[in-house]
Scaffold this active site. Structure first.
Site, PDB file in Angstrom:
ATOM      1  N   TYR A   1      33.168  42.689  25.792  1.00 51.07           N
ATOM      2  CA  TYR A   1      31.954  42.308  26.518  1.00 51.07           C
ATOM      3  C   TYR A   1      31.384  40.955  26.069  1.00 51.07           C
ATOM      4  O   TYR A   1      31.283  40.036  26.893  1.00 51.07           O
ATOM      5  CB  TYR A   1      30.921  43.448  26.433  1.00 51.07           C
ATOM      6  CG  TYR A   1      29.690  43.220  27.273  1.00 51.07           C
ATOM      7  CD1 TYR A   1      29.690  43.493  28.638  1.00 51.07           C
ATOM      8  CD2 TYR A   1      28.523  42.718  26.703  1.00 51.07           C
ATOM      9  CE1 TYR A   1      28.554  43.283  29.419  1.00 51.07           C
ATOM     10  CE2 TYR A   1      27.387  42.502  27.479  1.00 51.07           C
ATOM     11  CZ  TYR A   1      27.409  42.782  28.829  1.00 51.07           C
ATOM     12  OH  TYR A   1      26.282  42.565  29.589  1.00 51.07           O
TER      13      TYR A   1
ATOM     14  N   LYS B   1      31.604  37.379  28.296  1.00 49.10           N
ATOM     15  CA  LYS B   1      30.363  36.664  28.643  1.00 49.10           C
ATOM     16  C   LYS B   1      30.381  35.246  28.053  1.00 49.10           C
ATOM     17  O   LYS B   1      30.008  34.284  28.727  1.00 49.10           O
ATOM     18  CB  LYS B   1      29.149  37.434  28.117  1.00 49.10           C
ATOM     19  CG  LYS B   1      28.928  38.782  28.797  1.00 49.10           C
ATOM     20  CD  LYS B   1      28.589  38.593  30.256  1.00 49.10           C
ATOM     21  CE  LYS B   1      28.317  39.908  30.952  1.00 49.10           C
ATOM     22  NZ  LYS B   1      28.201  39.753  32.409  1.00 49.10           N
TER      23      LYS B   1
ATOM     24  N   ARG C   1      29.547  41.350  48.662  1.00 51.04           N
ATOM     25  CA  ARG C   1      30.700  42.012  49.287  1.00 51.04           C
ATOM     26  C   ARG C   1      30.292  42.949  50.411  1.00 51.04           C
ATOM     27  O   ARG C   1      31.123  43.523  51.101  1.00 51.04           O
ATOM     28  CB  ARG C   1      31.490  42.777  48.247  1.00 51.04           C
ATOM     29  CG  ARG C   1      30.720  43.870  47.531  1.00 51.04           C
ATOM     30  CD  ARG C   1      31.669  44.712  46.697  1.00 51.04           C
ATOM     31  NE  ARG C   1      30.948  45.458  45.661  1.00 51.04           N
ATOM     32  CZ  ARG C   1      31.535  46.257  44.808  1.00 51.04           C
ATOM     33  NH1 ARG C   1      32.854  46.421  44.848  1.00 51.04           N
ATOM     34  NH2 ARG C   1      30.842  46.902  43.892  1.00 51.04           N
TER      35      ARG C   1
END
Ligand SMILES: NC(=O)c1ccc[n+]([C@@H]2O[C@H](COP(=O)([O-])OP(=O)(O)OC[C@H]3O[C@@H](n4cnc5c(N)ncnc54)[C@H](OP(=O)(O)O)[C@@H]3O)[C@@H](O)[C@H]2O)c1
Ligand SMILES: *[C@@H]1O[C@H](CO)[C@@H](O)[C@H](O)[C@H]1NC(C)=O
Ligand SMILES: *[C@@H]1O[C@H](CO)[C@@H](O)[C@H](O)[C@H]1NC(C)=O
Length: 282
Positions: free
Chosen positions: A183, A187, A92
């Site tokens: 989390y 994943k 970015r």
């Protein structure tokens, strides 16, 4: 020291020993069960020959998250290895490098919210490495899913469409799409979604707590890491993984032939992979 005090110390020592012993047992349990899953004949392949051979293939790669802790170490490994004739960073923001060794690295600056508009950035790379990610603390629940699931999956889709044949994902120990925790669930879900894209080769790396000197302040992680240093020393693959180990494992693995479409590397495997070609393996 009085007799009574001595007894007090004895029982304290005893409780401490019991505690340490239990911790040791727990850590042994935590050591990845699939250790040694890598076929040994692969280990003994001459890595130097493989490196030289790979260089002649004139391959191109891209890295997502090259400004991150793992990504920057991976980039350094890739650049010094000179395995790829073209290295592209997709991120970015533009990164600046002091060292001349980075001068041929190409940078594509993209808006991850409008990734379809940047499809050309993902075209023509043979190998892709993804070390992208944020935390819930930094980005909130929505933001975390946006980066660690949406951005990662979209990038993988564009890479696949752009001709990428080998996609490498840095996931995490404990990743599990069935988990009720954000989390490991995120994943696990992104791992599975990318598997659905059907890359010729898809390598998932599941390191433990990453050991590095993180620039950005993450107090909880910092404290955890300090606490983990002695454990990392005694049980190197139980809970922790140095970022350099992840990077070396990813680079070495690229050189190895693979007859499966998907390969999953637990912490112990990552450790093995990272050491290939360094010393003679038995
Ligand atoms: N931390 C751990 O202990 C641990 C353990 C196991 C696995 N992992 C996983 O391993 C991966 C790499 O972790 P790391 O600690 O090396 O990464 P990191 O240092 O946190 O770097 C993350 C990378 O993702 C980029 N990124 C973050 N948010 C973004 C956004 N909103 N838009 C675009 N780019 C964004 C960052 O770019 P900028 O520099 O521009 O922000 C940076 O390049 C992550 O997926 C992480 O979940 C971490
Ligand atoms: C190597 O690949 C690049 C594209 O990445 C191409 O332009 C070049 O012609 C190739 N060189 C050889 C020797 O194949
Ligand atoms: C998730 O649940 C499905 C369905 O119950 C099961 O088949 C699968 O093995 C589970 N996966 C993991 C990683 O636990």
């Amino acid at each position: 020291m009085t007799f009574a005090a001595g007894r007090g110390v004895d029982s304290a020592v005893l409780s401490l020993s019991v505690l340490v012993l239990s911790l040791v047992c727990v850590l042994y349990q935590l050591e990845d069960p699939d250790s040694g899953a890598l076929p040994t004949h692969r280990m003994s392949q001459d890595m130097n020959n493989l490196r030289e051979m790979y260089k002649t293939l004139n391959k191109s790669c891209f890295i997502l998250g090259a400004s991150g802790e793992t990504g920057k170490v991976l980039l350094a490994e890739i650049v010094t290895s000179q395995l790829f004739s073209k290295v592209t960073l997709i991120g970015r923001r533009k990164l600046t490098f002091e060292d001349a060794m980075y001068e041929n690295v190409i940078q594509e600056i993209v808006d991850f919210e409008q990734l379809d508009d940047y499809a050309p950035a993902f075209q023509g790379h043979d190998v892709g490495f993804c070390c992208l990610g944020t935390t819930r603390a930094k980005a909130g629940v929505e933001g975390f899913i946006r980066v660690d699931y949406d951005y990662v999956l979209k990038s993988a889709q564009l890479a696949k469409a752009g001709g990428c044949t080998h996609f490498n994902l840095e996931s995490s120990k404990g990743a599990n799409k069935n988990s009720s925790l954000l989390y490991p669930k995120t994943k696990g879900l992104v791992e599975a979604a990318i598997e659905g894209l059907n890359f010729d080769r898809y390598s998932i790396f599941r390191p433990g707590v990453l050991m590095c000197d993180r620039q950005e302040s993450r107090p909880m992680e910092w404290m955890a890491r300090k606490f983990l240093v002695p454990i990392a020393y005694m049980f190197p693959t139980s809970i922790t993984t140095p970022v350099l180990v992840v990077a070396k494992a990813m680079v070495n693995n690229v050189l190895l032939s693979c007859d499966k479409k998907m390969e999953l590397f637990h912490n112990e495997d990552i450790d093995h992979l990272s050491k290939l070609g360094k010393t003679k393996e038995k």
